[in-house]
Design a protein around this motif. Sequence first.
Motif, PDB file in Angstrom:
ATOM      1  N   TYR A  89      -8.689   3.427  -2.011  1.00 18.43           N
ATOM      2  CA  TYR A  89      -9.898   2.613  -2.098  1.00 18.43           C
ATOM      3  C   TYR A  89      -9.603   1.149  -2.434  1.00 18.43           C
ATOM      4  CZ  TYR A  89     -12.555   6.714  -1.103  1.00 18.43           C
ATOM      5  OH  TYR A  89     -13.059   7.811  -0.455  1.00 18.43           O
ATOM      6  N   ARG A  90      -8.464   0.876  -3.069  1.00 16.21           N
ATOM      7  CA  ARG A  90      -8.040  -0.524  -3.251  1.00 16.21           C
ATOM      8  C   ARG A  90      -7.785  -1.166  -1.897  1.00 16.21           C
ATOM      9  NH1 ARG A  90      -4.681   1.692  -7.508  1.00 16.21           N
ATOM     10  NH2 ARG A  90      -5.658   1.165  -9.503  1.00 16.21           N
ATOM     11  N   ARG A  91      -7.199  -0.412  -0.981  1.00 17.34           N
ATOM     12  CA  ARG A  91      -6.927  -0.940   0.359  1.00 17.34           C
ATOM     13  C   ARG A  91      -8.215  -1.260   1.109  1.00 17.34           C
ATOM     14  NH1 ARG A  91      -2.164  -1.075   2.571  1.00 17.34           N
ATOM     15  NH2 ARG A  91      -0.384  -0.207   1.493  1.00 17.34           N
ATOM     16  N   LEU A  92      -9.314  -0.665   0.676  1.00 13.65           N
ATOM     17  CA  LEU A  92     -10.611  -0.953   1.280  1.00 13.65           C
ATOM     18  C   LEU A  92     -11.328  -2.091   0.548  1.00 13.65           C
ATOM     19  CD1 LEU A  92     -11.725   2.691   1.969  1.00 13.65           C
ATOM     20  CD2 LEU A  92     -11.234   0.940   3.677  1.00 13.65           C
ATOM     21  N   GLY A  93     -10.666  -2.693  -0.423  1.00 11.11           N
ATOM     22  CA  GLY A  93     -11.203  -3.868  -1.078  1.00 11.11           C
ATOM     23  C   GLY A  93     -11.871  -3.640  -2.417  1.00 11.11           C
ATOM     24  N   LEU A  94     -11.886  -2.410  -2.926  1.00 14.71           N
ATOM     25  CA  LEU A  94     -12.493  -2.176  -4.230  1.00 14.71           C
ATOM     26  C   LEU A  94     -11.569  -2.698  -5.323  1.00 14.71           C
ATOM     27  CD1 LEU A  94     -14.203  -0.361  -2.383  1.00 14.71           C
ATOM     28  CD2 LEU A  94     -14.455   1.155  -4.312  1.00 14.71           C
ATOM     29  N   ASP A  95     -12.139  -3.379  -6.297  1.00 11.68           N
ATOM     30  CA  ASP A  95     -11.381  -3.969  -7.391  1.00 11.68           C
ATOM     31  C   ASP A  95     -11.190  -2.923  -8.482  1.00 11.68           C
ATOM     32  OD1 ASP A  95     -10.120  -5.759  -9.076  1.00 11.68           O
ATOM     33  OD2 ASP A  95     -11.985  -6.684  -9.757  1.00 11.68           O
TER      34      ASP A  95
END
Length: 130
Positions: free
Chosen positions: A22-28
């Motif tokens: 989910y980090r790769r999807l832009g979630l911080d």
Amino acid sequence: MTVRLDAISIVAADMAASLSFYRRLGLDLPADADAAPHVEAVLPGGLRVLWDTEDVVRTYDPTWTRPQGGDRLGLAFRCDRPEDVDALHADLVAAGHRSHLAPWDAVWGQRYAVVLDPDGAGVSLFADAQ
């Protein structure tokens, strides 16, 4: 009474793997959250995404079992441009995540793809066709 959608909850078999996806999807998501049993992220607009390990879920629902079969709920991430769908799909697959549906031009007017998160849930990537 007012009811509003406040959060989406994800049950993770491997918290670090799920958060990495989910980090790769832009979630911080902070790196030190990888070992936590419960993690929360607040998205722009206030919607929260929650992660719990399977062990945490079993503490309040001892009969819980990992779902089998198809998706019951899906997350969809909007990209700015059709080529961003292709690039994000390629990035996720190169990072070892499984593609479920390679990018294609959908009949409903979007560039669309689906990648499976580490627990096998389908995550849609899409952008309006130009």
